[in-house]
Design a protein around this motif. Structure first.
Motif, PDB file in Angstrom:
ATOM      1  N   ILE A 188       0.893  -1.289   0.126  1.00  0.00           N
ATOM      2  CA  ILE A 188      -0.468   0.288   0.006  1.00  0.00           C
ATOM      3  C   ILE A 188       1.011   1.656   0.159  1.00  0.00           C
ATOM      4  O   ILE A 188       1.761   1.433   1.284  1.00  0.00           O
ATOM      5  N   GLY A 189       0.703   2.289  -0.688  1.00  0.00           N
ATOM      6  CA  GLY A 189       1.407   2.979  -0.852  1.00  0.00           C
ATOM      7  C   GLY A 189       2.763   3.439  -1.513  1.00  0.00           C
ATOM      8  O   GLY A 189       2.566   2.053  -2.090  1.00  0.00           O
ATOM      9  N   SER A 190       3.725   3.858  -1.489  1.00  0.00           N
ATOM     10  CA  SER A 190       4.754   4.237  -1.718  1.00  0.00           C
ATOM     11  C   SER A 190       5.403   4.777  -0.419  1.00  0.00           C
ATOM     12  O   SER A 190       5.802   5.246   0.427  1.00  0.00           O
ATOM     13  N   GLY A 191       6.805   4.231  -1.101  1.00  0.00           N
ATOM     14  CA  GLY A 191       7.846   4.527   0.329  1.00  0.00           C
ATOM     15  C   GLY A 191       9.801   5.100   0.052  1.00  0.00           C
ATOM     16  O   GLY A 191       9.394   4.735  -1.864  1.00  0.00           O
ATOM     17  N   ALA A 192      10.268   5.333   0.545  1.00  0.00           N
ATOM     18  CA  ALA A 192      11.500   5.856   0.083  1.00  0.00           C
ATOM     19  C   ALA A 192      12.618   4.224   1.026  1.00  0.00           C
ATOM     20  O   ALA A 192      12.061   4.716   1.681  1.00  0.00           O
ATOM     21  N   PHE A 193      13.994   4.315   0.680  1.00  0.00           N
ATOM     22  CA  PHE A 193      14.191   3.273   0.804  1.00  0.00           C
ATOM     23  C   PHE A 193      15.971   3.186   0.761  1.00  0.00           C
ATOM     24  O   PHE A 193      16.088   3.819  -0.462  1.00  0.00           O
ATOM     25  N   SER A 194      16.702   3.503   1.583  1.00  0.00           N
ATOM     26  CA  SER A 194      18.266   3.526   1.353  1.00  0.00           C
ATOM     27  C   SER A 194      18.938   2.887   2.298  1.00  0.00           C
ATOM     28  O   SER A 194      19.117   2.845   3.539  1.00  0.00           O
ATOM     29  N   SER A 230       1.634   9.837   4.845  1.00  0.00           N
ATOM     30  CA  SER A 230       0.713   8.991   4.973  1.00  0.00           C
ATOM     31  C   SER A 230       0.071   7.361   5.019  1.00  0.00           C
ATOM     32  O   SER A 230       1.003   7.142   6.210  1.00  0.00           O
ATOM     33  N   ASP A 231      -0.817   6.827   4.577  1.00  0.00           N
ATOM     34  CA  ASP A 231      -0.900   5.244   4.893  1.00  0.00           C
ATOM     35  C   ASP A 231      -0.265   4.621   3.887  1.00  0.00           C
ATOM     36  O   ASP A 231      -0.247   4.920   3.095  1.00  0.00           O
ATOM     37  N   GLY A 232       0.266   3.365   4.987  1.00  0.00           N
ATOM     38  CA  GLY A 232       1.361   3.085   4.347  1.00  0.00           C
ATOM     39  C   GLY A 232       1.244   1.451   4.775  1.00  0.00           C
ATOM     40  O   GLY A 232       0.768   1.254   5.443  1.00  0.00           O
ATOM     41  N   ALA A 233       2.172   0.398   3.958  1.00  0.00           N
ATOM     42  CA  ALA A 233       1.921  -0.921   4.109  1.00  0.00           C
ATOM     43  C   ALA A 233       2.848  -1.579   3.611  1.00  0.00           C
ATOM     44  O   ALA A 233       3.050  -1.293   2.488  1.00  0.00           O
ATOM     45  N   SER A 234       3.674  -2.590   4.068  1.00  0.00           N
ATOM     46  CA  SER A 234       4.552  -3.485   3.514  1.00  0.00           C
ATOM     47  C   SER A 234       4.476  -4.550   4.052  1.00  0.00           C
ATOM     48  O   SER A 234       3.825  -4.412   5.419  1.00  0.00           O
ATOM     49  N   HIS A 265      12.881   4.372  -5.209  1.00  0.00           N
ATOM     50  CA  HIS A 265      11.834   5.046  -4.197  1.00  0.00           C
ATOM     51  C   HIS A 265      11.103   3.539  -4.535  1.00  0.00           C
ATOM     52  O   HIS A 265      10.809   2.967  -5.865  1.00  0.00           O
ATOM     53  N   VAL A 266      10.144   3.206  -3.892  1.00  0.00           N
ATOM     54  CA  VAL A 266       9.487   2.314  -3.712  1.00  0.00           C
ATOM     55  C   VAL A 266       8.710   2.182  -3.836  1.00  0.00           C
ATOM     56  O   VAL A 266       7.211   2.679  -2.418  1.00  0.00           O
ATOM     57  N   ARG A 267       7.193   2.013  -5.388  1.00  0.00           N
ATOM     58  CA  ARG A 267       6.079   2.027  -5.640  1.00  0.00           C
ATOM     59  C   ARG A 267       5.773   0.897  -5.080  1.00  0.00           C
ATOM     60  O   ARG A 267       5.987   0.078  -4.588  1.00  0.00           O
ATOM     61  N   THR A 268       3.939   1.026  -5.162  1.00  0.00           N
ATOM     62  CA  THR A 268       2.937  -0.201  -5.028  1.00  0.00           C
ATOM     63  C   THR A 268       3.930  -1.409  -6.465  1.00  0.00           C
ATOM     64  O   THR A 268       3.573  -1.356  -7.323  1.00  0.00           O
ATOM     65  N   GLY A 269       3.736  -2.097  -5.188  1.00  0.00           N
ATOM     66  CA  GLY A 269       4.063  -3.603  -5.973  1.00  0.00           C
ATOM     67  C   GLY A 269       4.870  -3.681  -6.318  1.00  0.00           C
ATOM     68  O   GLY A 269       5.725  -4.248  -7.028  1.00  0.00           O
ATOM     69  N   ASP A 270       5.900  -3.142  -5.719  1.00  0.00           N
ATOM     70  CA  ASP A 270       7.803  -3.123  -5.906  1.00  0.00           C
ATOM     71  C   ASP A 270       8.296  -3.785  -4.700  1.00  0.00           C
ATOM     72  O   ASP A 270       8.029  -3.681  -3.821  1.00  0.00           O
TER      73      ASP A 270
END
Length: 321
Positions: free
Chosen positions: A87-93, A121-125, A100-105
Motif C-alpha cells: 500500500i502506498g509508496s516508500g523511500a528506502f536507502s 500518509s498511510d502505507g503497508a509493507s 523509490h518503492v512504489r506499490t508492488g515493488d
C-alpha cells in the motif's frame, strides 16, 4: 497468524510506545519516527512463523525507520528481509543507494547494515525475513543483488508469491505445510537473489526452484497410488532423465526420498487419535506399502521401532475405550 499490534484497541497516547515495542519484537533494533507523532498514529502488525523464516506485515500511518551503526552494534542478526510495498509508496536507502518503492515493488533489506525506510500518509509493507545461514548465500551476493532485483527473470514470480502469502499462510496455520511453504519461499528468494547478482548463476538457481516445486508437488500427492517419476516429470514439463538428474544433484535417490516421506506420513497417522480404529495394514497401504511385513521392516529401519510399538507409545488414556 499472530497479531502483534492493533492500535485501535489502545489510547492515542500509548500507541507510539506500543508500536516501537512491537516493531522491535518482529524485526531488528532501529529508531522509529512517526510522521505526525501528535496526530492520528495508527498501525496493525501481523506475524506468521513459517519454520525458520517468518513473514511480517506492517500497515499504518506515516513512519520512518532508521537503523544506525549504533543499532548494528547493539544487535545485528545475520538476517535479511525481502519486502513488497503493498500500500502506498516508500523511500528506502542502504549502502549509498536510494530507491523509490512504489506499490508492488520489491526491496531487499540487509539487516546486518544500516538503512532508512519511510512512507508518508498511510502505507503497508510485508517482509519475508530469513537467516543468511538458511538462505545459503554470502553477504556479498546479497548486496550485489540488492540493486538489480528487477533484472531477474524471477522478479514477477517472487513478487506475486510474497503478495499472496498472508492468505496462504493463514490457511496453512498449524500444519506441516506451513514449514514447507517457508522452505519453498526460501528457495524462490535464493533463486531471485542469485540470478540478480550474477547471470552465470541463473541456470543453477532455476534448477533449485524447479527441485523445490517438484518436492512440493510430490508431498501433496504422497498417498496417490500412481505417483511416479514419469507423472511428476510430465507435470513439470521435463524429461525423465532431467528429473533424475535434479535429485542426483541434491545427492538424493527419488525412490528412497519418496519412501522416507511416505514413512513419515504413516508415522504421523499412526500417532493420530483419529486413526486409532484403522489397522496398521490399512494405514500402511494408504501410504503405498501394500506388504505389511515390508512396511514393518522399513519403518523399524527408519525409526528404530516397529509401527505397533510406535502406536502404543502414542496412545493416551481412553484411546482403548
Amino acid at each position: 497468524m499472530a497479531v502483534l499490534l492493533d492500535t485501535a484497541a489502545l489510547r492515542p497516547q500509548d500507541r507510539a510506545e506500543a508500536f516501537y515495542a512491537a516493531m522491535m519484537s518482529a524485526s531488528v533494533p532501529s529508531r522509529v519516527e512517526h510522521e505526525d507523532p501528535n496526530g492520528d498514529v495508527h498501525a496493525r502488525m501481523d506475524f506468521w512463523q513459517l519454520g525458520a523464516p517468518d513473514l511480517f506485515r506492517n500497515e499504518g500511518s506515516g513512519i520512518r525507520l532508521v537503523r544506525t551503526p549504533k543499532h548494528i552494534r547493539i544487535g545485528a542478526p545475520e538476517r535479511l528481509a525481502l519486502a513488497v510495498q503493498v500500500i502506498g509508496s516508500g523511500a528506502f536507502s542502504q549502502a549509498g543507494a536510494d530507491q523509490h518503492v512504489r506499490t508492488g515493488d520489491l526491496m531487499l533489506v540487509d539487516l546486518t547494515a544500516p538503512y532508512e525506510y519511510a512512507w508518508s500518509s498511510d502505507g503497508a509493507s510485508q517482509a519475508f525475513q530469513i537467516d543468511y545461514d538458511d538462505l545459503g548465500l554470502s553477504v556479498e551476493t546479497v548486496r550485489a543483488a540488492a540493486q538489480r532485483l528487477p533484472s531477474s527473470p524471477m522478479y514477477d514470480l517472487v513478487l506475486h508469491h510474497l503478495t499472496v502469502m498472508p492468505a496462504i499462510s493463514d490457511s496453512l496455520h498449524g500444519t506441516q505445510a506451513a514449514d514447507m511453504l517457508g522452505a519453498a519461499t526460501t528457495q524462490l528468494v535464493r533463486a531471485l537473489l542469485t540470478s540478480a547478482a550474477d547471470d552465470e548463476h541463473r541456470h543453477p538457481a532455476m534448477a533449485d526452484v524447479l527441485f523445490a516445486r517438484i518436492t512440493w508437488y510430490a508431498r501433496r500427492h504422497l498417498t496417490d497410488p500412481d505417483l511416479s517419476p514419469g507423472r511428476i516429470a510430465a507435470a513439470h514439463n521435463i524429461s525423465l532423465r532431467y528429473f533424475y538428474k535434479l535429485f542426483a544433484e541434491h545427492n538424493l535417490s527419488f525412490e528412497q526420498w519418496l519412501i522416507g516421506e511416505r514413512l513419515d506420513g504413516a508415522r504421523r497417522q499412526l500417532a493420530s487419535p483419529e486413526s486409532r480404529q484403522r489397522t496398521i495394514a490399512a494405514i500402511a497401504a494408504r501410504w503405498g506399502f501394500l506388504d505389511p511385513g515390508h512396511f514393518t521392516r522399513r519403518f523399524r529401519s527408519a525409526h528404530g521401532i516397529t509401527p505397533q510399538e510406535w502406536r502404543r507409545q502414542n496412545e493416551k488414556p481412553g484411546d482403548q475405550r
